[in-house]
Design a protein around this motif. Structure first.
Motif, short mmCIF file in Angstrom:
data_model
loop_
_atom_site.label_atom_id
_atom_site.label_comp_id
_atom_site.label_asym_id
_atom_site.label_seq_id
_atom_site.Cartn_x
_atom_site.Cartn_y
_atom_site.Cartn_z
N GLY A 188 4.83 -4.54 -0.05
CA GLY A 188 4.14 -3.44 0.58
C GLY A 188 3.34 -2.58 -0.38
O GLY A 188 3.50 -2.66 -1.60
N GLU A 189 2.45 -1.72 0.20
CA GLU A 189 1.60 -0.88 -0.62
C GLU A 189 2.41 0.06 -1.51
O GLU A 189 2.09 0.25 -2.69
N ARG A 190 3.45 0.67 -0.94
CA ARG A 190 4.23 1.63 -1.72
C ARG A 190 4.94 0.95 -2.88
O ARG A 190 5.00 1.49 -4.00
N SER B 295 3.95 -1.90 -4.32
CA SER B 295 2.92 -2.35 -5.27
C SER B 295 2.45 -1.19 -6.14
O SER B 295 2.28 -1.33 -7.36
N GLU B 296 2.23 -0.03 -5.51
CA GLU B 296 1.78 1.14 -6.28
C GLU B 296 2.85 1.58 -7.27
O GLU B 296 2.54 1.96 -8.41
N VAL C 63 5.81 0.08 3.15
CA VAL C 63 4.43 0.26 3.58
C VAL C 63 4.13 1.73 3.83
O VAL C 63 5.03 2.57 3.85
N ARG C 64 2.85 2.05 4.01
CA ARG C 64 2.43 3.43 4.26
C ARG C 64 2.29 3.71 5.76
O ARG C 64 2.46 4.85 6.20
N CYS D 156 7.01 -7.33 -4.99
CA CYS D 156 6.56 -6.14 -4.27
C CYS D 156 5.56 -6.57 -3.21
O CYS D 156 4.47 -7.01 -3.53
N ASP E 233 3.13 -8.95 -10.43
CA ASP E 233 3.54 -9.28 -9.06
C ASP E 233 3.53 -10.78 -8.89
O ASP E 233 2.60 -11.44 -9.30
#
Length: 450
Positions: free
Chosen positions: A312-314, A316-317, A261-262, A310, A326
């Motif tokens: 979390g945001e990181r 997924s990005e 995550v971020r 995936c 996903d």
């Protein structure tokens, strides 16, 4: 050795050489000199569970028999000192790529392991499962899926082994096999250089239970090789059993603080019991970005579908930048119409008046497509599965109500009357009739009547 869900209740076979097993911990299987393997540790559902560690398990379970407790997310486990010893884990043991061996301020292992590469250091050493028990487990699971109206399911944690591959082949060959099973084989992302094709690093072949599926080196049932099947795995064995693609794990889980995550996770008494890493925690990316791109390119050129875990945001990005794919997982029963209700209403069962993310609601039609034609498309089987169309497989369900005519909040009340695979009823549904309706027209005539 057995891997069972943890739940409240009186434990089964609870007497050990060191006293009765605490009833609060649930069910267990125990033999002197064997292992204790448990799956389903969930402080989110049972809030008064203790903080686990090797010391706690030594003192409350056993200091001589290896003990492994796997969290319900499948991304974390806790082991006692004998299990650490069996896995060769000491203060000098480095964490493997993609996994974490948690250590205290003195550099000693605490007994907590994150992600499959670290967890399998211990699980690989446990005894193989009993073939009859595992076969029955597969049979019961497949019959359950069919009983709730599913005709095709996928397993996104497939690790090839002679033991389970043999069982899967035998079951899919049976005339009364109730489902189709598409497998996604676990792979690790690695870098590739120049035109030299490096062999992909395979996950370790386990000899025990793991969060997704059971493996081992127990005797393999008799099997025959089919054309198109790949050595060392199921391959495209038949129309009911095939490898649909590969699975990569980009990060961890929100249930143990390892999804990438971020913004850092909050520290609470619950996150401590769940085993979250110490603050500030941002989770972990399990794959190097360059290795991910190389691996996706390799399988894409082979025409292989790729699924990437995936959360979390990181993560997924990272995945989107490399290849957009996903697949979420749901650690619960197969409840297709409850899931459809959630997709249509975006409300929780406890608060039906408040939609969460209403802009993401879908129509009943789109929810049904997600379980039928769109799911078949994802598996590259849309030409023979997913719709009731001449020339396609006669896989269908008979429902107690028409989903289009039901209040969306009542979708989960729909019951499966019958499930058909290849035009044959499996007779596994618990509801056997529809009031005021005659479903005998669906019965397939005997060959003598044709």
């Amino acid at each position: 050795m057995r891997c069972l869900k943890l739940a409240r209740g009186e434990p089964e076979n609870s007497e050990t050489s060191e006293g009765p097993f605490p009833a609060i911990w649930g069910y267990k299987y125990w033999n002197r000199g064997n292992w204790g393997l448990f799956f389903g540790w969930d402080p989110e559902l049972i809030r008064d569970l203790p903080l686990l560690s090797a010391t706690f398990l030594d003192n409350n379970f056993s200091a001589t028999v290896p003990i492994v407790v796997i969290g319900q997310s499948g991304h974390v486990c806790w082991v006692n000192t004998p299990a650490l010893t069996a896995g060769g884990i000491t203060a000098s043991t480095d964490s493997p790529d993609g996994g974490t061996i948690v250590k205290d301020e003195n550099g000693n292992p605490t007994g907590q392991l994150f992600e499959e590469p670290a967890m399998m250091l211990v699980l690989n050493q446990s005894p193989p499962p009993d073939p009859k028990e595992i076969t029955k487990g597969f049979q019961d699971q497949w019959r359950y899926y069919a009983s709730v109206g599913l005709t095709t399911v996928t397993e996104l944690g497939y690790m090839p082994s002679e033991f389970t591959d043999g069982i899967l082949r035998e079951m899919s060959d049976q005339s009364d096999c109730p489902i189709r099973l598409g497998l996604y084989k676990m792979e690790h992302a690695i870098k590739r250089s120049g035109i030299v094709e490096h062999r992909l690093m395979k996950p370790p072949i386990t000899k025990s239970c793991c969060p997704q599926i059971v493996f081992g080196n127990a005797p393999t049932p008799a099997k025959r090789q089919r054309s198109g099947s790949s050595q060392g795995s199921v391959g495209n064995y038949n129309e009911r059993l095939w490898e649909a693609g590969i699975k990569l794990v980009g990060d961890g889980s929100p249930h143990c603080g390892t999804m990438a995550v971020r913004e850092p996770f909050m520290n609470t008494p619950l996150t401590e019991i769940l085993g979250f890493p110490k603050a500030p925690g941002y989770g972990n990316l399990n794959m190097d970005s360059e290795a991910l791109v190389d691996t996706i390119r390799f399988f894409h050129e082979k025409g292989t579908q790729i699924a990437i875990h995936c959360h979390g945001e990181r993560a997924s990005e990272q995945a989107v930048k490399a290849y957009e794919q996903d697949h979420p997982t749901y650690p619960g029963d197969a409840v297709p119409f409850s899931n459809m209700k959630t997709a249509v209403t975006r409300c929780t069962r406890d608060d039906p008046s408040t939609p969460y993310g209403p802009e993401y609601r879908v129509s009943v039609h789109e929810a049904l497509k997600a379980y039928t034609v769109n799911a078949a498309f994802m598996l590259h089987r849309e030409k023979d599965l997913g719709t009731i169309t001449p020339g396609k497989k006669a896989d269908l369900v008979v429902l107690s109500k028409n989903p289009y005519n039901v209040d969306p909040f009542k979708l989960e009340d729909i019951r499966v009357i019958d499930t058909y695979l290849d035009g044959h009823s499996n007779g596994l549904a618990t509801v056997k009739s529809i009031p005021g309706a005659n479903i005998n027209i669906l019965e397939r005539p005997d060959d003598s009547q044709i």
